[in-house]
Design a protein around this motif. Structure first.
Motif, mmCIF file in Angstrom:
data_model
loop_
_atom_site.group_PDB
_atom_site.id
_atom_site.type_symbol
_atom_site.label_atom_id
_atom_site.label_comp_id
_atom_site.label_asym_id
_atom_site.label_seq_id
_atom_site.Cartn_x
_atom_site.Cartn_y
_atom_site.Cartn_z
ATOM 1 N N THR A 48 -38.992 -45.335 62.045
ATOM 2 C CA THR A 48 -37.729 -45.559 63.018
ATOM 3 C C THR A 48 -38.037 -47.047 63.225
ATOM 4 N N PHE A 49 -36.909 -47.492 63.921
ATOM 5 C CA PHE A 49 -36.803 -48.811 64.384
ATOM 6 C C PHE A 49 -37.813 -48.947 65.427
ATOM 7 N N GLU A 50 -38.097 -47.964 66.294
ATOM 8 C CA GLU A 50 -39.095 -48.147 67.214
ATOM 9 C C GLU A 50 -40.479 -48.079 66.767
ATOM 10 N N ASN A 79 -27.192 -49.409 62.532
ATOM 11 C CA ASN A 79 -27.723 -50.073 63.628
ATOM 12 C C ASN A 79 -28.492 -51.056 63.151
ATOM 13 N N ILE A 80 -28.634 -51.839 62.087
ATOM 14 C CA ILE A 80 -29.282 -52.899 61.774
ATOM 15 C C ILE A 80 -29.179 -53.940 62.964
ATOM 16 N N LEU A 81 -27.795 -54.267 63.402
ATOM 17 C CA LEU A 81 -27.803 -55.394 64.258
ATOM 18 C C LEU A 81 -28.601 -55.160 65.552
ATOM 19 N N GLY A 82 -28.521 -53.716 66.117
ATOM 20 C CA GLY A 82 -29.391 -53.634 67.258
ATOM 21 C C GLY A 82 -30.879 -53.828 67.213
ATOM 22 N N GLU A 86 -33.382 -56.443 68.980
ATOM 23 C CA GLU A 86 -34.661 -56.068 69.562
ATOM 24 C C GLU A 86 -35.834 -56.919 69.070
ATOM 25 N N LEU A 87 -35.783 -57.112 67.634
ATOM 26 C CA LEU A 87 -36.703 -57.980 66.958
ATOM 27 C C LEU A 87 -36.790 -59.343 67.579
ATOM 28 N N SER A 88 -35.627 -59.834 67.731
ATOM 29 C CA SER A 88 -35.446 -61.443 68.045
ATOM 30 C C SER A 88 -36.101 -61.454 69.614
ATOM 31 N N SER A 89 -36.044 -60.582 70.469
ATOM 32 C CA SER A 89 -36.512 -60.769 71.442
ATOM 33 C C SER A 89 -38.188 -60.666 71.698
ATOM 34 N N ILE A 90 -38.627 -60.350 70.843
ATOM 35 C CA ILE A 90 -40.387 -60.211 70.738
ATOM 36 C C ILE A 90 -40.884 -61.682 70.718
ATOM 37 N N GLU A 91 -41.425 -62.016 71.929
ATOM 38 C CA GLU A 91 -41.938 -63.276 72.194
ATOM 39 C C GLU A 91 -43.399 -63.677 71.140
ATOM 40 N N SER A 115 -27.059 -61.597 67.210
ATOM 41 C CA SER A 115 -28.132 -60.691 67.523
ATOM 42 C C SER A 115 -29.630 -61.575 67.465
ATOM 43 N N GLY A 116 -29.478 -62.771 67.093
ATOM 44 C CA GLY A 116 -30.732 -63.508 67.121
ATOM 45 C C GLY A 116 -31.360 -63.748 65.669
ATOM 46 N N LEU A 117 -30.675 -63.465 64.759
ATOM 47 C CA LEU A 117 -31.185 -63.819 63.444
ATOM 48 C C LEU A 117 -31.007 -65.368 63.282
ATOM 49 N N LYS A 118 -32.113 -65.873 62.531
ATOM 50 C CA LYS A 118 -32.021 -67.262 62.271
ATOM 51 C C LYS A 118 -31.479 -67.935 61.017
ATOM 52 N N ARG A 119 -31.757 -66.913 59.784
ATOM 53 C CA ARG A 119 -31.402 -67.521 58.723
ATOM 54 C C ARG A 119 -31.223 -66.352 57.752
ATOM 55 N N VAL A 120 -30.886 -66.650 56.385
ATOM 56 C CA VAL A 120 -30.836 -65.701 55.318
ATOM 57 C C VAL A 120 -31.151 -66.195 54.394
#
Length: 329
Positions: A48-50, A79-82, A86-91, A115-120
């Motif tokens: 799961t994403f969690e 729900n990949i954007l969500g 969440e991933l981008s918020s991890i310090e 959503s916080g993605l930097k690059r592809v």
């Protein structure tokens, strides 16, 4: 182990985690899977994403600084954007990127950036519509090209284009891709063909890095390009006249194993130290049986300790049968 650095037994600092979020893909690339596809994991078999987020948080606490989301095709997962948000918020994550075939980028690039993605990184093995259909067994070259432009407009850069070089398939497009890189200010990386299916293959299928560079040097002056630590990969990169960059990744002819800094989390919760190693650690079971973060961390540390010095693939090798759609090569 240090709480700020993961270092394996060969003194390599491990700071990069590739996360496969699905084994599903909307293409059937001939070097990845058969036309009919491969047996898919059941819903309950995939993390799961969690659960993925928990593994990433623990890994970042141990020293992981770069995270790449892969698949299959990661953008097919609901729900990949969500999840990216969440991933981008991890310090502690310094670089968050995603590898895609580009088919969903026209409608999703802006949302990914927000959503916080930097690059592809975008997998594109040909600039010719018929060859695209031959390789992927699908239509869609025009959509991928629109996706590249959408990613640029969304600020998901620097954009890297990954090209698997294959004898008799796309090896006549090397100079075309160089021009494409210059025209669009992109970084194009040619990747040597690797045996990722259980097919017998020979060196004749391999277009080696030296051959690719010789072809490029016949028309262009190539100058070494110094990559930043955040975006550096296993490739040798060169600048092209005007704009754009070109490079080669040579897992077969010139192993870069001695510089490998990555772990891979598979879609079904296995942690691998090497793409072609059969050694992997099960994280799914402890994630679901109430194991503590400390216990999960010990599994990650053990996977780093067991990371092999390198793979032993060569021109006469038969693939280990690793399912790239599941591992996220």
């Amino acid at each position: 182990m240090s709480q700020t650095k993961l270092t394996d037994t060969y003194k390599r600092r491990i700071n990069y985690l590739r996360v496969s979020v699905t084994d599903r893909c909307n293409l059937r690339c001939l070097y990845c899977m058969p036309e009919e596809g491969v047996p898919l994991l059941g819903h309950g078999e995939i993390l799961t994403f969690e659960e993925i987020l928990r593994v990433v948080r623990i890994s970042v606490g141990l020293g992981i600084r770069k995270v790449r989301v892969t698949g299959g095709e990661p953008l097919v997962r609901k729900n990949i954007l969500g999840f990216i948000r969440e991933l981008s918020s991890i310090e502690g994550i310094d670089d968050l990127s995603l590898t895609t075939n580009g088919l969903f980028l026209p409608q999703m690039a802006e949302g990914l950036a927000q959503s916080g993605l930097k690059r592809v990184n975008i997998s594109l093995d040909t600039l010719r519509a018929e060859t695209f259909k031959k390789i992927t067994r699908r239509d869609g070259l025009d959509i991928v090209l629109k996706g590249i432009e959408a990613a640029r407009k969304a600020g998901l850069g620097p954009i890297k284009i990954n090209v698997v070089a294959m004898r008799g398939v796309n090896d006549t497009e090397i100079l075309d891709f160089a021009q494409f890189a210059m025209d669009n200010d992109l970084a194009v990386r040619f990747i040597e063909f690797m045996p990722s299916r259980q097919d017998k293959w020979t060196e004749e299928q391999l277009v080696g890095a030296d051959e690719i560079l010789a072809t490029l040097a016949s028309r262009y002056e190539l100058k070494d390009y110094a990559q930043s630590e955040a975006t550096a990969g296993p490739g040798r990169m060169f600048t092209l006249p005007g704009s754009g960059r070109i490079g080669v990744i040579s897992p077969m002819s010139n192993h870069f194993c001695s510089r490998c800094n990555r772990l891979r989390l598979t879609a079904n919760g296995r942690l691998r130290g090497c793409l072609f190693s059969s050694t992997e650690a099960d994280l799914k079971a402890p994630l679901r049986d109430g194991s503590s973060d400390k216990a999960i961390a010990k599994i990650v540390e053990a996977a780093v300790e067991e990371k092999p010095e390198g793979h032993d693939l060569n021109g006469e090798a038969t693939s280990t049968g690793v399912k790239m759609s599941r591992v996220g090569g």
